[in-house]
Motif scaffolding. Sequence first.
Motif, PDB file in Angstrom:
ATOM      1  N   ILE A 125       0.840  -1.199   0.000  1.00 32.48           N
ATOM      2  CA  ILE A 125       0.000   0.000   0.000  1.00 32.48           C
ATOM      3  C   ILE A 125       0.873   1.246   0.000  1.00 32.48           C
ATOM      4  O   ILE A 125       0.555   2.247  -0.661  1.00 32.48           O
ATOM      5  CB  ILE A 125      -0.954   0.002   1.208  1.00 32.48           C
ATOM      6  N   LEU A 128       1.991   1.732  -3.501  1.00 29.92           N
ATOM      7  CA  LEU A 128       0.874   2.261  -4.289  1.00 29.92           C
ATOM      8  C   LEU A 128       0.668   3.744  -3.999  1.00 29.92           C
ATOM      9  O   LEU A 128       0.401   4.537  -4.912  1.00 29.92           O
ATOM     10  CB  LEU A 128      -0.402   1.471  -3.965  1.00 29.92           C
ATOM     11  N   ARG A 129       0.821   4.118  -2.754  1.00 24.92           N
ATOM     12  CA  ARG A 129       0.687   5.527  -2.356  1.00 24.92           C
ATOM     13  C   ARG A 129       1.744   6.392  -3.048  1.00 24.92           C
ATOM     14  O   ARG A 129       1.440   7.483  -3.540  1.00 24.92           O
ATOM     15  CB  ARG A 129       0.810   5.632  -0.830  1.00 24.92           C
ATOM     16  N   THR A 132       0.613   6.810  -6.786  1.00 24.36           N
ATOM     17  CA  THR A 132      -0.545   7.677  -7.022  1.00 24.36           C
ATOM     18  C   THR A 132      -0.196   9.140  -6.753  1.00 24.36           C
ATOM     19  O   THR A 132      -0.677  10.035  -7.456  1.00 24.36           O
ATOM     20  CB  THR A 132      -1.736   7.255  -6.142  1.00 24.36           C
ATOM     21  N   VAL A 242       0.573   0.853 -11.237  1.00 24.40           N
ATOM     22  CA  VAL A 242      -0.557   0.920 -10.300  1.00 24.40           C
ATOM     23  C   VAL A 242      -1.504  -0.254 -10.515  1.00 24.40           C
ATOM     24  O   VAL A 242      -1.959  -0.891  -9.554  1.00 24.40           O
ATOM     25  CB  VAL A 242      -1.310   2.266 -10.456  1.00 24.40           C
ATOM     26  N   ALA A 272      -4.831   3.659  -1.755  1.00 25.38           N
ATOM     27  CA  ALA A 272      -3.444   3.993  -1.440  1.00 25.38           C
ATOM     28  C   ALA A 272      -3.316   4.795  -0.157  1.00 25.38           C
ATOM     29  O   ALA A 272      -2.343   4.644   0.584  1.00 25.38           O
ATOM     30  CB  ALA A 272      -2.818   4.758  -2.603  1.00 25.38           C
TER      31      ALA A 272
END
Length: 379
Positions: A125, A128-129, A132, A242, A272
């Motif tokens: 996560i 992913l953060r 993004t 992503v 995210a």
Amino acid sequence: MEVFIERCAGLDVHSETIVACIMTGRHDDELFKQTETFPTFTKDLYRLLQWLESHEVTHIAMESTGVYWKPVFNILEDFFDITLANAQRIKNVPGRKTDVSDAEWIAKLLRYGLIEKSFVPPVDIRELRDLTRLRKKWIGHLTSEKNRIQKVLECSNVKLSTVISDVFGVSGRKLLERLVEQGYVDEVDVETRIHGKLKAKKQMISDSLFGTLNEHQRFLIRQSWQHIEYLEKQITEIEERVDLLLQNYQEELQLLMTIPGVKKDTAAIIIAEIGVDMRQFPTSQNLASWAGVSLGNKESAGKRFSTKTVKGNPHIKSALCEAAWAVSRCRNRWLATKYWSIATRKGKKKALVALSHRMLRIIYSMLINKESFKEMQIS
């Protein structure tokens, strides 16, 4: 005061040094305390790990200062129960302040169970953060370059944007490429480069492209155009990455996309920023406060002074406000009805935050119960 953790440590993390204070013992009369300072190189972080293990430390607390805590957290997270604390909430008492006293204060607060954990999502996560947030940054740069081209066109009296709604669409790009190549676009070029409904505006488009574009302005547009192509390639690569990370969260992604105004990109940002395990937040109100979409509460002597929203996570807040603005323009939607009901009384900006608050609490319930969004009937 009751001791909750017998073997704990407080870390005061800086760019170049880490001051660590160990406190062990069940009662104050048998308290053992030791403080050491470590550099922040990777080999020294492993030495810190060995030092903590040699004293059988089980819990660690440290401040979330900048990005300095991240390498320390990455190395220690698999070995200890780590509490990442909000620096504002663990300020030391006024008086003499040193790095050693700060580390002791953090350890003391942890020992008595007085530090609330900050939310730190799992590794995938966090990755992913990062993606993004980087995509958002690149999209901002992309918009800036498009605006820069529009400005140059206006300065040369090329009025293409008044005729075509999207200058950077398929037809607009072909016209701009031809314009940059030779400095003008004749009627034959216009006819071969426009598509669909724009063919009915052929003459207007030809008239709008008649300007005074000189070599200097063509050079400026060419520079921005090359940057746009580069940024679009980077954004595409990020989106592919992503999608790869979202493969393990397809259920949550599909649930979020059932909410009006929430598309795939927004759903990816939500996952995210808040993760998918809502046990990190005791209630939906806690989540809303963490995101910064809850009303503040400043009250004294029975008087309420301010309800300004608190500072929270700006990334999830902006994504929710965008989704709220999108759903406000949907017809026959309960959320849109709530938005306009609040907007007529308190204004559109407050209505956006209020609707973001409501949407986030709905998201919390959906992720807890694994249920899709259910539209309420408008009475």
